[in-house]
Scaffold this motif. Structure first.
Motif, short mmCIF file in Angstrom:
data_model
loop_
_atom_site.label_atom_id
_atom_site.label_comp_id
_atom_site.label_asym_id
_atom_site.label_seq_id
_atom_site.Cartn_x
_atom_site.Cartn_y
_atom_site.Cartn_z
N LEU A 1 -24.30 36.19 13.79
CA LEU A 1 -25.14 35.20 13.12
C LEU A 1 -24.35 34.44 12.06
N LYS A 2 -23.53 35.14 11.32
CA LYS A 2 -22.69 34.49 10.30
C LYS A 2 -21.71 33.53 10.95
N SER A 3 -21.15 33.93 12.08
CA SER A 3 -20.22 33.05 12.79
C SER A 3 -20.94 31.81 13.31
N ALA A 4 -22.19 31.98 13.71
CA ALA A 4 -22.96 30.86 14.26
C ALA A 4 -23.29 29.82 13.20
N VAL A 5 -23.67 30.26 12.02
CA VAL A 5 -24.09 29.30 10.98
C VAL A 5 -22.91 28.78 10.17
N GLY A 6 -21.83 29.56 10.09
CA GLY A 6 -20.67 29.11 9.32
C GLY A 6 -21.02 28.82 7.87
N ASP A 7 -20.61 27.63 7.40
CA ASP A 7 -20.90 27.22 6.02
C ASP A 7 -22.22 26.47 5.91
N HIS A 8 -22.94 26.35 7.03
CA HIS A 8 -24.17 25.57 7.03
C HIS A 8 -25.38 26.36 6.53
N ALA A 9 -25.23 27.67 6.37
CA ALA A 9 -26.36 28.49 5.94
C ALA A 9 -25.85 29.81 5.38
N VAL A 10 -26.74 30.51 4.68
CA VAL A 10 -26.45 31.84 4.15
C VAL A 10 -27.36 32.83 4.85
N VAL A 11 -26.81 33.93 5.33
CA VAL A 11 -27.59 34.94 6.04
C VAL A 11 -27.82 36.14 5.14
N LEU A 12 -29.08 36.49 4.93
CA LEU A 12 -29.45 37.66 4.15
C LEU A 12 -30.12 38.67 5.06
N ALA A 13 -29.85 39.95 4.83
CA ALA A 13 -30.39 41.00 5.69
C ALA A 13 -31.38 41.88 4.94
N LYS A 14 -32.41 42.30 5.67
CA LYS A 14 -33.43 43.22 5.15
C LYS A 14 -33.97 42.77 3.79
N VAL A 15 -34.58 41.62 3.81
CA VAL A 15 -35.13 41.03 2.59
C VAL A 15 -36.62 41.36 2.49
N CYS A 16 -37.04 41.89 1.37
CA CYS A 16 -38.45 42.22 1.17
C CYS A 16 -39.30 40.97 1.35
N MET A 17 -40.39 41.10 2.09
CA MET A 17 -41.25 39.94 2.36
C MET A 17 -41.76 39.28 1.08
N SER A 18 -42.05 40.11 0.07
CA SER A 18 -42.60 39.56 -1.17
C SER A 18 -41.59 38.72 -1.94
N ASN A 19 -40.30 38.80 -1.57
CA ASN A 19 -39.29 37.95 -2.20
C ASN A 19 -39.18 36.60 -1.52
N VAL A 20 -39.82 36.47 -0.36
CA VAL A 20 -39.75 35.23 0.41
C VAL A 20 -41.07 34.48 0.39
N VAL A 21 -42.17 35.21 0.47
CA VAL A 21 -43.50 34.60 0.48
C VAL A 21 -44.39 35.28 -0.55
N SER A 22 -45.48 34.64 -0.88
CA SER A 22 -46.47 35.22 -1.79
C SER A 22 -47.86 34.86 -1.30
N PRO A 23 -48.85 35.68 -1.62
CA PRO A 23 -50.22 35.39 -1.18
C PRO A 23 -50.72 34.07 -1.75
N SER A 24 -51.65 33.47 -1.05
CA SER A 24 -52.21 32.19 -1.48
C SER A 24 -52.91 32.32 -2.83
N ALA A 25 -52.77 31.29 -3.64
CA ALA A 25 -53.42 31.28 -4.96
C ALA A 25 -54.93 31.15 -4.84
N LYS A 26 -55.42 30.81 -3.65
CA LYS A 26 -56.86 30.65 -3.44
C LYS A 26 -57.59 31.99 -3.36
N LEU A 27 -56.84 33.07 -3.17
CA LEU A 27 -57.46 34.39 -3.05
C LEU A 27 -57.92 34.89 -4.42
N ASN A 28 -58.98 35.70 -4.42
CA ASN A 28 -59.38 36.32 -5.68
C ASN A 28 -58.41 37.45 -6.02
N LYS A 29 -58.56 38.07 -7.18
CA LYS A 29 -57.60 39.08 -7.63
C LYS A 29 -57.49 40.26 -6.67
#
Length: 224
Positions: A51-79
């Motif tokens: 994957l690193k060879s495929a993207v070269g300098d065009h992207a950064v590849v991160l492995a095993k990233v916690c979902m909560s570091n990439v997305v977060s629940p919608s602000a429309k939800l209650n607590k």
């Protein structure tokens, strides 16, 4: 009646003692840890390097990233709903996240299938993965574990989401009228946000071509 008050008083004193000395002591205790083995196993490492060879300098590849570091629940939800939704993603991770090299914005998620039979935990994870990526509008690509990978095929899969085609090195011409083609980004529909080639003579010529076709010679001995 007096005995009841004495028992209650003793229980209160005991509870205060536990709170002050036992629990507090545990909270400040210096726990020891040990280092685990390699973050990626052999199969995951092979795919990561391809994957690193495929993207070269065009992207950064991160492995095993916690979902909560990439997305977060919608602000429309209650607590309560927000807490439940956040707890689900905090316990899971993305196999590989391909990011923009300048902003580290996630561009595409890649899930590596180990080929094992589906079981309840795996099914639930796949459902969560698909739902999270779809609701957050992050492209999701599935890949199977192989002994080797064709880098050119990986590039074709990723080219729709990452700028892998260098326009100064590759010029495409319309197969309908022969005019130079230009790159545009879809603004609506199922392919919103994806790049594609279109004839520079539009609207006189409406020919378009998938952006994720990267012309390279493949090594027939490799496998994806």
């Amino acid at each position: 009646m007096t005995n009841i008050f004495i028992i209650v008083a003793l229980l209160v004193i005991f509870f205060i003692f536990i709170q002050k000395y036992v629990i507090k002591h545990d909270d400040t205790k210096d726990y020891s840890y040990k280092r685990k083995s390699a973050l990626l196993n052999a199969s995951e490492s092979t795919f990561y390097n391809a994957l690193k060879s495929a993207v070269g300098d065009h992207a950064v590849v991160l492995a095993k990233v916690c979902m909560s570091n990439v997305v977060s629940p919608s602000a429309k939800l209650n607590k309560k709903q927000w807490f439940i939704a956040n707890s689900r993603i905090a316990k899971s991770y993305f196999d590989f996240v391909v990011c923009d090299p300048r902003t580290f914005e996630p561009r595409v998620i890649i899930e590596l299938d180990n080929g094992k039979e589906l079981y309840k935990g795996k099914v639930e994870r796949e459902k969560l993965l698909i739902h999270v990526c779809k609701s957050a509008s992050i492209p999701l690509i599935g890949a199977n574990i192989k002994y080797s990978y064709q880098v050119s095929k990986l590039r074709r899969l990723l080219a729709a989401h990452i700028d892998l085609i260098e326009t100064d090195k590759e010029v495409r011409f319309c197969k309908k009228c022969g005019s130079p083609m230009i790159i545009k980004i879809a603004s609506q529909g199922d392919f919103k946000g994806r790049r594609f080639f279109t004839c520079s003579r539009q609207p006189h010529c409406t020919y378009t071509e998938n952006y994720n076709v990267v012309y390279e010679f493949d090594d027939d001995n490799q496998e994806f």
